[in-house]
Design an enzyme around this catalytic site. Structure first.
Site, PDB file in Angstrom:
ATOM      1  CG  LEU A  75      41.167  41.500  61.294  1.00 30.73           C
ATOM      2  CD1 LEU A  75      42.226  40.556  60.726  1.00 30.73           C
ATOM      3  CD2 LEU A  75      41.250  41.499  62.807  1.00 30.73           C
ATOM      4  NE  ARG A 123      32.577  42.415  53.612  1.00 30.72           N
ATOM      5  CZ  ARG A 123      31.875  43.546  53.591  1.00 30.72           C
ATOM      6  NH1 ARG A 123      30.812  43.688  54.356  1.00 30.72           N
ATOM      7  NH2 ARG A 123      32.224  44.533  52.791  1.00 30.72           N
ATOM      8  CB  ILE A 124      38.968  39.801  52.479  1.00 39.90           C
ATOM      9  CG1 ILE A 124      37.789  39.788  51.494  1.00 39.90           C
ATOM     10  CG2 ILE A 124      40.164  39.069  51.895  1.00 39.90           C
ATOM     11  CD1 ILE A 124      38.035  40.529  50.185  1.00 39.90           C
ATOM     12  NE  ARG A 141      39.336  52.433  58.192  1.00 42.40           N
ATOM     13  CZ  ARG A 141      38.267  52.326  57.419  1.00 42.40           C
ATOM     14  NH1 ARG A 141      37.879  53.341  56.684  1.00 42.40           N
ATOM     15  NH2 ARG A 141      37.568  51.212  57.373  1.00 42.40           N
ATOM     16  NE  ARG A 190      40.531  46.886  43.470  1.00 36.75           N
ATOM     17  CZ  ARG A 190      39.907  45.723  43.681  1.00 36.75           C
ATOM     18  NH1 ARG A 190      40.613  44.627  43.917  1.00 36.75           N
ATOM     19  NH2 ARG A 190      38.605  45.653  43.641  1.00 36.75           N
ATOM     20  CG  ASP A 221      44.748  37.679  42.502  1.00 36.42           C
ATOM     21  OD1 ASP A 221      43.596  37.946  42.881  1.00 36.42           O
ATOM     22  OD2 ASP A 221      44.985  37.074  41.427  1.00 36.42           O
ATOM     23  CD  GLU A 264      45.006  43.961  38.209  1.00 31.61           C
ATOM     24  OE1 GLU A 264      45.246  44.072  39.411  1.00 31.61           O
ATOM     25  OE2 GLU A 264      43.906  43.595  37.744  1.00 31.61           O
ATOM     26  CG  HIS A 292      42.368  41.046  39.730  1.00 30.12           C
ATOM     27  ND1 HIS A 292      42.343  42.422  39.675  1.00 30.12           N
ATOM     28  CD2 HIS A 292      41.562  40.711  40.758  1.00 30.12           C
ATOM     29  CE1 HIS A 292      41.562  42.884  40.658  1.00 30.12           C
ATOM     30  NE2 HIS A 292      41.072  41.857  41.317  1.00 30.12           N
TER      31      HIS A 292
END
Lengths: 361, 329
Positions: free
Chosen positions: B168, B170-171, B191, B248, B272, B277, B295
């Protein structure tokens, strides 16, 4: 024999039909030997289904008991012939959807109809004035769909701006590994979004887009009290102040082709239009031309002028996202709609108030 | 907090920086290349047939590295550049930078936080809508002409579905804010529990997955979070559950994910990012309950420009002896 005399004729009975007055005592033993005929019962109401009831079949749900459903597609006659049949003309109720209009001509051919139930939002496909004139009750699709429709409006908008479907296609064709990065999209946050029609659906769209950092304004027939979004009294003025337009209003005489070439040009080369209202609100031919010419930035469309036909030119464009009028097709909404249809039928034919009467606006 | 760096600085320092060697590790964004070229002596690693050949020619003159999520600054590169002072990554993720080595050598590191938060959160929601409402599938249906023969069928409602967020930050917070507008109950794992946050906290990803319909990975990639989504979490999410990954590829055990989807043990996935990749789990290409993006989390013109400006501003600040705008170390 006097009509109300207690003389009863029993076929095959041992009592001679030569007029012996029957007292209760003499009747009882006979009653034990032969059951009385059933009292005359009302036959199940006849409901004409103008189109296949796909809401029920989508859920594998049977049509309700207690009604006789008339199904034109099961008849060898073409629809026109079927409507002239005695069967059809006995219909007391019509179940219809957006693609099957109930007009004055149809109502004239079905003189027993007392109820029309629409399964689609909006009622531009029903001649309400004629229904009122004939004393026919009309029930609508209720308000169960606002969230789903708003969800799709947002989904279409993000897809157009961020090229979601286009880049998903790119990946599945193996082009990411062979050709490299896909083109950049455009940020949703900060977009000036104009909502055309701030009813329940428009409000749900506004609430969602605010959370993405969009600046929302709107046009509606009347300014809404208790709403803080800036109001514009006409669609053109709204559009000159926006770079995204979301069509959330119903279709009527005033809104037909309301989004015309002038409005679309005002939206501009970077502008995006999303339509989850009705296809004919937008002048589709003009919109397609402007998209092809690059005068309009992009479009997310769930509705079209002549569904299920979609202008060929759109099929090759990456800056449009197309949806097959699917905004309300979730299990929750379809189930609620089936419940509403059954509920309205049962209410009407037991002389109770309709669950979702359609009021003319 | 959004950082707004000055554009096109006209100070004396600007002119004196022309000789400073800056190495760009791979093609990222033409605007960024132009801006770097205007201010510094820009070297493009991909102009050379190999890293070794580049190092032989120019190792000594490089004082800054600009990397991204594809090619960063690993220990080998850092060690090979004796004059390296700063690594400015064109990303918020730091998993491609050997932070330990940078710390040991006193090399500064900057990234691009905040400016891309909105875009990544938007893509997370786009993936949720895409998987549940099959927006991409509907588009393909219309384009193929199939609508003329019948309707599409039902899709799953998104509004009101429970969303569990792994990380949880910023994104993650931005995703929560958007999902809340759709009436989605929010829960998270992290965490440690965040004070002043009203969302329900679960101590592990598996526990979180047991209690939500849509699980979204939005945390940083560290040793602890590598493969944080494995068999246990996928089983907990189950045949009605949906996994969204905007973190990721390495956050998810990809073979397990693919198997779960192919076998119907997981309801759907919106991805995404991938382990390898630009290879993107080919086995999933025929499936209609997945959305696969290349991505593109922060790939808008607006955000890429803001990120580029931040990279340039950090480099200028460093070489002018001013405080860095978005330092990591």
């Amino acid at each position: 024999m006097a009509p109300n005399s207690p003389f009863i004729n029993f076929p095959n009975s041992t009592v001679h039909s030569s007029q012996v007055p029957i007292t209760l005592e003499s009747w009882l033993p006979m009653a034990s030997r032969a059951a009385p005929p059933p009292l005359p019962r009302r036959p199940p109401p006849r409901v004409l289904l103008l189109r296949h009831p796909h809401h029920f079949s989508l859920l594998d749900r049977p049509l309700p008991d207690g009604f006789r459903f008339l199904k034109p597609w099961e008849s060898p006659l073409p629809l026109d012939g079927f409507l002239s049949s005695a069967d059809a003309r006995s219909a007391e109720a019509i179940l219809t959807s957006a693609r099957a209009p109930v007009n004055a001509d149809l109502l004239r051919r079905l003189p027993e109809v007392r109820l029309v139930i629409s399964t689609s939002a909006g009622h531009n496909h029903i001649d309400l004035a004629e229904c009122r004139r004939r004393g026919i009750a009309v029930a609508g699709a209720g308000d169960t769909k606002s969230e789903e429709v708003a969800d799709l409006a947002v989904g279409l908008l993000i897809d157009v701006l961020r090229k979601v479907s286009a880049s998903d296609r790119y990946v599945r064709r193996g082009l990411w590994s062979s050709e490299g990065e896909f083109a950049l999209g455009s940020k949703l946050g900060g977009k000036r979004v104009g909502i055309v029609g701030l009813g329940r659906i428009g409000l749900e769209v506004a609430k969602r887009l605010e959370a993405f950092g969009c600046a929302v304004s709107y046009n509606s027939r009347k300014k809404k009290p208790y709403v803080s979004y800036p109001f514009y009294s006409n669609v053109h003025e709204l559009t000159t102040n926006c770079n995204v337009l979301v069509i959330c209003c119903g279709l009527n005489e005033q809104t037909h082709h309301m989004i015309n070439r002038e409005v679309l040009l005002a939206l501009g080369k970077e502008g995006v239009i999303v339509n989850i209202g009705r296809g004919p609100i937008i002048d589709e031919k003009e919109m397609v031309q402007l998209l092809v010419q690059g005068e309009l930035g992009g479009a997310g469309l769930d509705v079209f002028e002549k569904e299920p036909y979609v202008p060929e030119e759109l099929l090759g464009l990456d800056n449009v996202v197309l949806s097959p009028h699917a905004a309300v097709l979730t299990p929750e909404t379809v189930s609620n709609l089936c419940d509403l249809i059954v509920g309205n039928l049962e209410a009407f034919f037991s002389n109770k108030p309709l669950l979702s009467p359609l009021l003319d606006e | 907090m959004h950082v707004r760096p000055p554009k096109n600085s006209q100070s004396k320092d600007f002119l004196q920086m022309e000789g400073i060697g800056v190495l760009m590790t791979c093609p990222m964004f033409p605007y960024l290349e132009q801006e770097l070229e205007q201010r510094f002596h820009l070297h493009r690693l991909w102009d050379f047939p190999s890293r070794r050949r580049f190092l032989e020619a120019h190792a000594g003159s490089i004082r800054a590295v600009v990397g991204d999520t594809k090619v960063g600054a690993d220990a080998e590169l850092i060690d090979a550049l004796p004059g390296l002072e700063i690594v400015a990554t064109f990303s918020v993720g730091l998993d491609k930078i050997d932070l330990g080595r940078c710390g040991e050598k006193g090399i500064r590191v900057t990234n691009t936080p905040d400016v891309l938060t909105d875009d990544v959160a938007d893509i997370a929601i786009a993936l949720m809508l895409g998987v549940l409402r099959k927006v991409c599938g509907c588009d393909a249906f219309v384009r193929s002409g199939k609508w003329k023969s019948g309707d599409f069928g039902l899709t799953a409602k998104f509004s009101g579905k429970s969303v569990g967020i792994v990380g949880l930050g910023r994104i993650g917070s931005a995703i929560a804010k958007r999902a809340e507008a759709f009436g989605c109950p929010i829960s998270y794992c992290s965490r440690s529990e965040k004070p002043h946050v009203s969302y329900k906290y679960y101590p592990t990803a598996a526990e979180l997955a047991r209690h939500c319909r849509i699980l979204v990975v939005a945390c940083a990639l560290t040793e602890e979070t590598r493969r944080i989504v494995g068999r246990e979490v996928l089983d907990a999410l189950g045949p009605e559950g949906v996994l969204i990954n905007v973190g990721r590829g390495a956050h998810v055990d990809e073979p397990e994910l693919v198997a779960a989807l192919l076998e119907g043990r997981l309801g759907g996935a919106g991805l995404d990012v991938y382990e390898n990749e630009p290879e993107a789990a080919e086995e999933l290409f025929p499936m209609d309950n997945v959305v696969l993006l290349p991505h593109v989390g922060s790939d808008t013109v607006e955000t890429s420009t803001a990120m580029a400006d931040l990279v340039v501003a950090n480099l200028e600040a460093h070489f002018a002896g001013k405080p860095l705008l978005t330092p990591v170390i």
